[in-house]
Design a protein around this motif. Structure first.
Motif, short mmCIF file in Angstrom:
data_model
loop_
_atom_site.label_atom_id
_atom_site.label_comp_id
_atom_site.label_asym_id
_atom_site.label_seq_id
_atom_site.Cartn_x
_atom_site.Cartn_y
_atom_site.Cartn_z
N ASP A 134 0.85 -1.19 0.00
CA ASP A 134 0.00 0.00 0.00
C ASP A 134 0.88 1.25 0.00
O ASP A 134 1.69 1.43 0.91
N TYR A 135 0.72 2.08 -1.02
CA TYR A 135 1.57 3.27 -1.12
C TYR A 135 1.28 4.29 -0.02
O TYR A 135 2.06 5.22 0.20
N LYS A 136 0.17 4.10 0.71
CA LYS A 136 -0.15 5.01 1.81
C LYS A 136 0.50 4.58 3.13
O LYS A 136 0.43 5.31 4.12
N THR A 137 1.13 3.43 3.14
CA THR A 137 1.79 2.96 4.35
C THR A 137 3.07 3.76 4.59
O THR A 137 3.95 3.80 3.72
N PRO A 138 3.20 4.41 5.74
CA PRO A 138 4.42 5.18 6.00
C PRO A 138 5.67 4.29 5.92
O PRO A 138 5.70 3.18 6.44
N GLY A 139 6.67 4.79 5.22
CA GLY A 139 7.93 4.06 5.11
C GLY A 139 7.89 2.82 4.25
O GLY A 139 8.73 1.93 4.39
N TRP A 140 6.91 2.74 3.33
CA TRP A 140 6.82 1.54 2.49
C TRP A 140 8.12 1.24 1.76
O TRP A 140 8.49 0.08 1.54
N GLU A 141 8.85 2.29 1.43
CA GLU A 141 10.08 2.12 0.64
C GLU A 141 11.18 1.42 1.42
O GLU A 141 12.12 0.86 0.83
N THR A 142 11.09 1.41 2.75
CA THR A 142 12.13 0.76 3.57
C THR A 142 11.78 -0.69 3.87
O THR A 142 12.61 -1.42 4.42
N LYS A 143 10.57 -1.11 3.52
CA LYS A 143 10.10 -2.44 3.88
C LYS A 143 10.12 -3.43 2.71
O LYS A 143 9.93 -4.64 2.91
N GLU B 248 6.73 12.22 -5.49
CA GLU B 248 7.27 11.67 -4.25
C GLU B 248 7.41 10.15 -4.32
O GLU B 248 8.35 9.58 -3.75
N LYS C 261 10.88 8.16 -3.57
CA LYS C 261 10.99 7.11 -2.55
C LYS C 261 11.44 5.79 -3.17
O LYS C 261 12.16 5.00 -2.52
#
Length: 318
Positions: free
Chosen positions: A193-202, A216, A220
């Motif tokens: 989900d692109y609305k999940t904070p910090g998705w790019e780190t997970k 953005e 990310k």
């Protein structure tokens, strides 16, 4: 013939449904198609090319039946064949009862879908095909992040990455579209989900990013790509580095080995033909479409301009 026209100038235009425009005439090896359906690309009203055509008819994605072949055509297609096509950006003029195409733009329509469904496919197919094969240069079993994965181009990209390269596909999309992506015949390995904070780190590292969103999200996505990976984007508007000479992505400072590409697609009948085969084999699913009759063409354009819509908007001319 009936056709949609753009009147006025860029930035101060209006759409109209004309009913008495001249039917186009084939030259050399051109192909005349009786258009059954035309897909809408809403952003086309901002493209300079359509304002340079004498007819001001938009439209690049079409499906229909061959009515006439030019005098020097010697290819495999015949009058009466059901075909679909992406018309070159410099010519377009597909949103009409008849359209002229070149041999390099036309392929036989998938037999298992309607003309309306076929008319939604060409630009998404070719964009995804070129991004993955020509620009990302994927290799078998690559790990790929697709942003905007539930959009028309994203849906094609997630499937073609699997079918062509047996890739591990990470699909970035709104949570409401996750189940749809999981049900695609070629499947996705992971949905985020692109609305999940910090998705790019997970997500972990990927070999390639195919971005359809920009802004953005694209910034990310750099966090996910390997130091020797590749980022391909078709975002609209494009990133600054795609428009201004000498400008490079700020993210390159920490990952100087990453290749980064922005591209505009080209016509590719071979890609259309290959993917038509995948669709008929059940390996690739087509797109959901919202159909409008010809006399509601202006309503169709209004609907297509809504970013939250589900499905590709198509005008039926037959």
């Amino acid at each position: 013939m009936k056709a949609v026209q753009i009147l006025g100038e860029r930035g101060n235009y209006r759409l109209a449904l004309a009913s008495s425009l001249p039917k186009p005439v084939t030259k050399a090896d051109q192909i005349l198609i009786k258009v059954h359906a035309a897909g809408i690309t809403a952003d086309e009203v901002s493209w300079v090319e359509v304002y340079k055509t004498p007819s001001r008819i938009p439209g690049h994605d079409i499906s229909g039946v061959i009515e006439e072949l030019g005098p020097s055509y010697d290819g495999p297609l015949s009058i009466g064949d059901a075909v679909f096509a992406m018309l070159d950006a410099d010519r377009g003029q597909g949103m009409a009862e008849y359209a002229v195409a070149s041999a390099s733009e036309v392929a036989r329509k998938p037999k298992s879908v309607s003309h309306a469904e076929a008319a939604a496919l060409p630009i998404p197919i070719i964009t995804a095909w070129e991004a993955l094969s020509r620009h990302a240069k994927l290799t078998p079993r690559s790990r790929v992040l697709v942003t905007g994965a539930s959009g028309a181009v994203g849906v094609m990209a997630t499937q073609l990455a699997k079918v062509l390269f047996d890739a591990e596909v990470v699909a970035l999309a709104s949570e409401a579209r996750h189940e749809y992506l999981r049900r695609l015949p070629s499947g996705v390995s992971e949905v985020v989900d692109y609305k999940t904070p910090g998705w790019e780190t997970k997500i972990g590292e990927v070999d390639a990013v195919f971005d359809t969103v920009g802004g953005e999200v694209l910034s990310k996505a750099w966090s996910t790509v390997k130091s020797n990976g590749v980022i391909v984007t078709v975002a609209d508007p494009p990133p600054r580095w795609a428009l201004e000479k000498g400008v490079v992505p700020a993210e390159l400072a920490s990952k100087p080995g990453v290749r980064y590409i922005y591209f505009v697609l080209s016509v590719d009948a071979e890609a259309l033909s290959r993917v038509a085969g995948f669709i008929d084999e059940g390996r690739v699913k087509g797109l959901d479409v919202i159909e409008f009759p010809t006399d509601q063409a202006l309503d169709a354009w209004a609907y297509a301009s809504h970013r939250g819509r589900l499905g590709k908007t198509v005008i039926n001319f037959c």
